[in-house]
Design a protein around this motif. Sequence first.
Motif, mmCIF file in Angstrom:
data_model
loop_
_atom_site.group_PDB
_atom_site.id
_atom_site.type_symbol
_atom_site.label_atom_id
_atom_site.label_comp_id
_atom_site.label_asym_id
_atom_site.label_seq_id
_atom_site.Cartn_x
_atom_site.Cartn_y
_atom_site.Cartn_z
ATOM 1 N N ALA A 137 0.812 -1.212 0.000
ATOM 2 C CA ALA A 137 0.000 0.000 0.000
ATOM 3 C C ALA A 137 0.848 1.265 0.000
ATOM 4 O O ALA A 137 0.336 2.360 -0.216
ATOM 5 N N ASP A 138 2.154 1.150 0.238
ATOM 6 C CA ASP A 138 3.035 2.313 0.308
ATOM 7 C C ASP A 138 3.399 2.764 -1.106
ATOM 8 O O ASP A 138 4.246 2.165 -1.763
ATOM 9 N N SER A 139 2.781 3.835 -1.570
ATOM 10 C CA SER A 139 2.998 4.288 -2.945
ATOM 11 C C SER A 139 4.351 4.969 -3.134
ATOM 12 O O SER A 139 4.655 5.429 -4.226
ATOM 13 N N THR A 140 5.172 5.017 -2.096
ATOM 14 C CA THR A 140 6.508 5.587 -2.251
ATOM 15 C C THR A 140 7.545 4.505 -2.514
ATOM 16 O O THR A 140 8.678 4.811 -2.861
ATOM 17 N N LYS A 141 7.192 3.242 -2.345
ATOM 18 C CA LYS A 141 8.145 2.145 -2.520
ATOM 19 C C LYS A 141 7.978 1.503 -3.896
ATOM 20 O O LYS A 141 7.401 0.446 -4.040
ATOM 21 N N LYS A 142 8.490 2.184 -4.911
ATOM 22 C CA LYS A 142 8.407 1.677 -6.274
ATOM 23 C C LYS A 142 9.375 0.513 -6.454
ATOM 24 O O LYS A 142 10.471 0.517 -5.921
ATOM 25 N N ALA A 143 8.966 -0.487 -7.204
ATOM 26 C CA ALA A 143 9.811 -1.636 -7.505
ATOM 27 C C ALA A 143 9.666 -1.956 -8.990
ATOM 28 O O ALA A 143 8.894 -1.315 -9.696
ATOM 29 N N GLN A 144 10.414 -2.950 -9.451
ATOM 30 C CA GLN A 144 10.318 -3.326 -10.862
ATOM 31 C C GLN A 144 10.599 -4.797 -11.067
ATOM 32 O O GLN A 144 11.265 -5.434 -10.257
ATOM 33 N N THR A 145 10.052 -5.313 -12.155
ATOM 34 C CA THR A 145 10.286 -6.684 -12.588
ATOM 35 C C THR A 145 10.794 -6.606 -14.021
ATOM 36 O O THR A 145 10.217 -5.907 -14.851
ATOM 37 N N GLN A 146 11.857 -7.328 -14.317
ATOM 38 C CA GLN A 146 12.482 -7.310 -15.631
ATOM 39 C C GLN A 146 12.061 -8.535 -16.446
ATOM 40 O O GLN A 146 12.033 -9.638 -15.920
#
Length: 125
Positions: free
Chosen positions: A45-54
Amino acid sequence: MKKVTGIGGVFFKCKDPKKMTEWYHKHLGLETNPYGATFEWYEGADSTKKAQTQWTPFAEDTKYFEPSTKDFMINYRVENLEELVKELQKEGVTIVDKMETYDYGKFIHILDEEGNKVQLWEAID
């Protein structure tokens, strides 16, 4: 200790990675780059913790997946990779290489029970 926190990437072998990337861009709308495609998302729910999948296609003759003979490799996002590696070593898990550190995180490869190469990634997001 929390181990896997998500899928960091999906990698697979194919005859022509460039054409495969173009096909997925054209037919499925992937926003591609020289490494395949990157999917950004937020952790919980924390919209400041952006992540990514390659997502990355590799040439079918790549040696990158060795010693596995499989045509795929999954990258798992983890926390505290150094401590996790110590724990895996105690449990008898095969560690394929030495930990490498880049400006976007730490990586190491292991083998699962059936010889699939698995990449572990402690991301710096």
